[in-house]
Design a protein around this motif. Structure first.
Motif: not given
Lengths: 382, 382, 382, 382
Positions: D276-284
């Motif tokens: 539910g939080r806004p997301g501004d990155c992805m993770y490897f």
């Protein structure tokens, strides 16, 4: 007195103003009430002000809690967010302190926590937190250098000066106090080394203080520059892709342009460009509306349009005054970036020129050349 | 005494000098007149100096207003520009203050507003304004952190120290004064915490002060670097496109070169390069004229020409002294940038070499190799 | 006593050491001789030291002048160069002062000009001068803001405080003194505003002081970064083109590599890499010679060779200790830059690998794989 | 009491904690023991604390020495490494000082060397050393300017003020002390020039101090930025090449990505993203394991997998909470960099989209579109 529509009240401009006013009044009243030689009427007045401020903040807290509890889709609880905690800290401590019997003069000092409300009003603070978070290791390194200089210098000064100035350097904690005031270049002057060796070490401490300071500054400057670029990019990306004219560019060009544009938020009835002034940027309208004051009758431009391009294409001064007719968000492209961008992507320059020419024809201006350098900067876009 | 031609007078070098002189004399006289133990002749002399300065500024104001009112094409009124406001502030306040009966010694203090005239003389100030404008949000965040530390620290110190030092920390405003002097690392030493807890909090405040300072510096450094690049680009662009030799490059190359060139403004009869000195840059002439002191007879180069390229091509020292014969604007290309640029755009290097060779032949030098490393740096361009 | 071979003497290491010694001894002796309670023997000793230092500097000046006058090709006169002026200032003022009758204790203070000799020893100072020269306009803007705050603040404080503290703020020059110590955050604490309004203005001045400071720092940081890049490029360019292995790359690659390499100057018998340590860079030899301590018998590598590449190619620790056998200039390529460079220019990686393999074969190592991770880092280059 | 398994003891978490505790207790006890008015029980207690700390550090030293001597492959001796020297300095000086008869109160001051142990705990300190090493010449230039201003200013002040204030400026060393406190903007206020000329020179010194300070800051900021980039690149490179998904990109793309990714080290059971939080990155995931809390049953992702990409592709808020199940190292790719990278390398975006779609199908979600914006962020990877 505002039980009927707390939603409307909370979102109204009047309540916002009231909040600011309460914050300002409260932050002035808290120091004043501690003045020892206040007469009784002034003290009563200040108490009234403080209770009013507290009431405003309590209303705000109650209203926000009630609103958030109604909105089902929000999963995170308001009172556990940082905003909620700050609002709670503004309301609860003073009454609690009074309840448990702390005298009023001391209890009202807790109202100084109202200053934390400033942190909510300014959005940039979260960015600052990110910079400090990202650079935490480097800043910690600088702090440890600070501590090492501090401890070693104060031991040296304690050994050298304790005989001569037992009241100033007679124990290590006193020497540490001297070292902190010196290393941060505060220099109260309450404890000053008197021996030659002590003064030489003190000089090294002072110079080391400048170095540590420079280190911190350097780390923060580096981190800030990176964070700034990142935040601007995110803010601009959505705006750029909302302008039809721009989003048709190929992806690398959009990226490049997103880095170049600067967002400008303007209120209603603000002058954007003024006729006759030199122009060094053009504008894309991300949202809102502007009015171009051209001779026959002014024209209005809405979201997706652009204006101010003639100054960039010809170097002539602004040919018309442009004002906003509503709250408007513009994307500003400076001449530097326009030239750099169109050098690699000539299609933008061509499209801007074509659209500008088309508009001139449609708006009925027979020949722009015939009217000399005073071209209409923009015409109606339909 | 100069009623006949105010236009000529205002634009003359003598009047410029007079202005500077009046500004300098006025800014020295204002502090001196406040000295309490001045004798009467000195006081009279200083009054005469101040009235003369005022007269000069009044003439300047009148002349500028009259000139601007004559030039029809200027639409913005001079007296409403920032320059006009500063000129008004330099002339009106003192006479007005004397008129309404303020004693002369106090009225002349208003002459300290003359310092604002410095802001007109230095063009860079507007750039500073832009940086502060662009970084306003970030700077405001830093300021709010400053305020939060300030208020919380002064409340803590007030609680801890008011018992022991009622004259220094007896009210919150006194504690705030201590906090400001400490957080800015000024450290007057008039109020110093005496308790252990107070000193620990004071240490945190001092270190926090360094952090806030570093933050501001970092923000300003970042903003300044961006603004500087932008301004240089705009200034250089028009100059680059005025050099025929350069404007024929393809657009991305022109952009790149514009970023590399550095503008140099020189007065008449200035030595640009000196024979025998090592050379690490070449010059393009944007406007003006230079004289190359070569053996048979010196040659002159005008706008559009270049010189100093031999040092870049061969690494040899400068082969001739070059002086300006008029006020000249040069574009300097450093060896670093020349090599970086020609690596990607070999056509510039070839063109420079070809033109240099052509010039040598035309100027009648039989074989440059025969004369050893002392080549003529530039020959006449016709 | 050194009339026979001044050339040899001046260039000798012993004379260099003598110069440093004289400079250090002189700069210690000058402060000591001003101590009021010196006994006669100490005073005599210090005088002898100072005269000896002066003699050394006079010899240096005479020797340099004589040497330069002999070398015909040098056209610029030594005594008019900045180095010559500093050498003259070190020798002449003290004797001249004694001649015209200034007492010795005052005359020897002129020996403090010897500190300027430090500026010759450190080459970086000219770079600093360039930065300040390039950023002069921006720094001047910052200085004018400083002056405007200074003057306006001191006028305000003079008006507010002159009644209460006539000895501290009784004239504008006194208020200016207060403003300077406050705006630079020095904070002597000799003059402190006592009124509320005065303290509020003082707080603004302190915060403004941090801002001006941040401005200067930002300008200098920006200018320094640009100048540093430029200087390193020039220093590295000639070295890169002196390595045959590197200069055959195509021009854009050479430019890129020049920006990446870092120059390292090492004395004789210095350990460059140590066996078993982790390695994060490789080295190209620009001049000088190194010895690689490999098992059968150590091999020597001269100018143009490279070593340390195995740690970059395999990630293994250093396989051999390498020491210099003469004063050597190396070009260091860090693993970061090696990977970034070879990603775009795989030919360098291939060439390095090929040459490394060839060397292993030539030096008789049957199979490098057979010997496990302890490969010879470099073999003889012939 | 821990003779049986020193290896296990030294590596245990409990011993680490004991070390930190000993360091903290020791650094608090050393200043306290110097307080002159301690009563006997407190003094005894502090002595016990200090001896215990010393015992802990002695155990640590003995254990580390014994461990390193066992590990044959390590060629560098522990006691000659910087860590070993610091450990020795923590243990030996106090007993040695007591042995040679120094009184206990003075001998225990040597325990302040324990502060150096902080330098081992923080890895960033070596980076700082590199910056200072690389910028040594520039910093030295700044220091020499500092020295030149210092010496010339103190000579001037000595001449001007010695008559009026012989106790403050009566010798050059006293004037030098004044100059150091002023030039570093410490401003103790113990020596203050009283003459007009002295105050003007003092003002120049204060302003010069800001300049020198700005210079140092600028140099350190520049150096730090470069070093930071370099270190991050090295740390990220090995991680990037350990993710199969990324290492198949072509080399220039890997370089570019390595510069963009930010390493995040997380402990067990840490929430990485929250639903539910806004997301501004992805993770490897470089190493470790995470659990994605999706509806049917949570799935686990191991090294080489990625998650959080939906927020980047769709702009929707996080669709599932992700927590670590073990100590995990992630590589974070911010939305800024994701968009910039995929603009030039669309293959990454396609691969991410393809894998995300494949996972959704495999995990049995019939149609992600059917479920609205609440997509499962990641599914099991097998």
């Amino acid at each position: 007195m505002a039980k009927l529509s707390p939603l409307g009240l909370l979102k109204s401009r009047a309540f916002r103003l009231l909040q600011y006013l309460a914050l300002a009044a409260g932050l002035v009243a808290v120091p004043l009430i501690t003045l020892p030689d206040l007469d009784v009427p002034a003290r009563v007045l200040l108490n009234i002000v403080l209770w009013c401020c507290l009431a405003v903040f309590a209303c705000e807290l109650a209203g926000k809690t009630w609103l958030r509890s109604k909105s089902v889709q929000s999963e995170s609880h308001y009172l556990r967010s940082s905003e909620g905690v700050i609002d709670l800290l503004a309301v609860l401590p003073v009454p609690l302190a009074l309840l448990i019997g702390i005298p009023a003069s001391t209890a009202w000092l807790l109202a100084s926590l109202w200053i934390l409300k400033l942190a909510i009003l300014v959005p940039g603070l979260s960015m600052l937190g990110r910079v400090i978070h990202h650079e935490a290791r480097a800043l910690a390194s600088g702090f440890i250098i600070f501590l090492i200089i501090l401890v070693l210098a104060s031991v040296a000064l304690y050994l050298l000066e304790r005989a001569g100035q037992p009241d100033k350097f007679g124990s290590l904690p006193l020497a540490l106090w001297w070292a902190v005031t010196t290393l941060t270049s505060t220099g109260y002057g309450d404890a000053i080394p008197a021996t030659l060796a002590g003064r030489i070490i003190a000089s090294i401490v002072m110079i080391g203080g400048l170095g540590v300071f420079g280190l911190w500054t350097g780390i923060l400057a580096t981190g800030f520059a990176a964070e700034y670029r990142r935040r601007d990019f995110i803010r601009n990306w959505d705006l750029v892709t909302s302008v039809p004219f721009l989003k048709n560019l190929d992806p690398p060009a959009v990226i490049e342009l997103t880095r170049m544009l600067r967002r400008v938020d303007l209120a209603e009835n603000t002058v954007v460009v003024r006729r006759g002034r030199p122009g060094d940027c053009m504008y894309f309208i991300a949202s809102g509306e502007v009015e171009v004051k051209v001779e026959p009758h002014p024209v209005r431009l809405g979201a997706g349009a652009f204006f101010g391009e003639i100054a960039l294409l010809t170097g002539a001064p602004r040919t018309a005054t442009v004002t906003t007719t509503a709250a408007t968000t513009l994307l500003m492209l400076e001449v530097t970036d326009f030239r750099a961008f169109t050098a690699h992507h000539p299609e933008l320059a061509k499209a801007v020129e074509a659209e500008a020419a088309a508009r001139r024809n449609r708006s009925g201006a027979p020949k722009s050349h015939a009217r000399g350098p005073r071209l209409v900067e923009n015409s109606e876009k339909d």
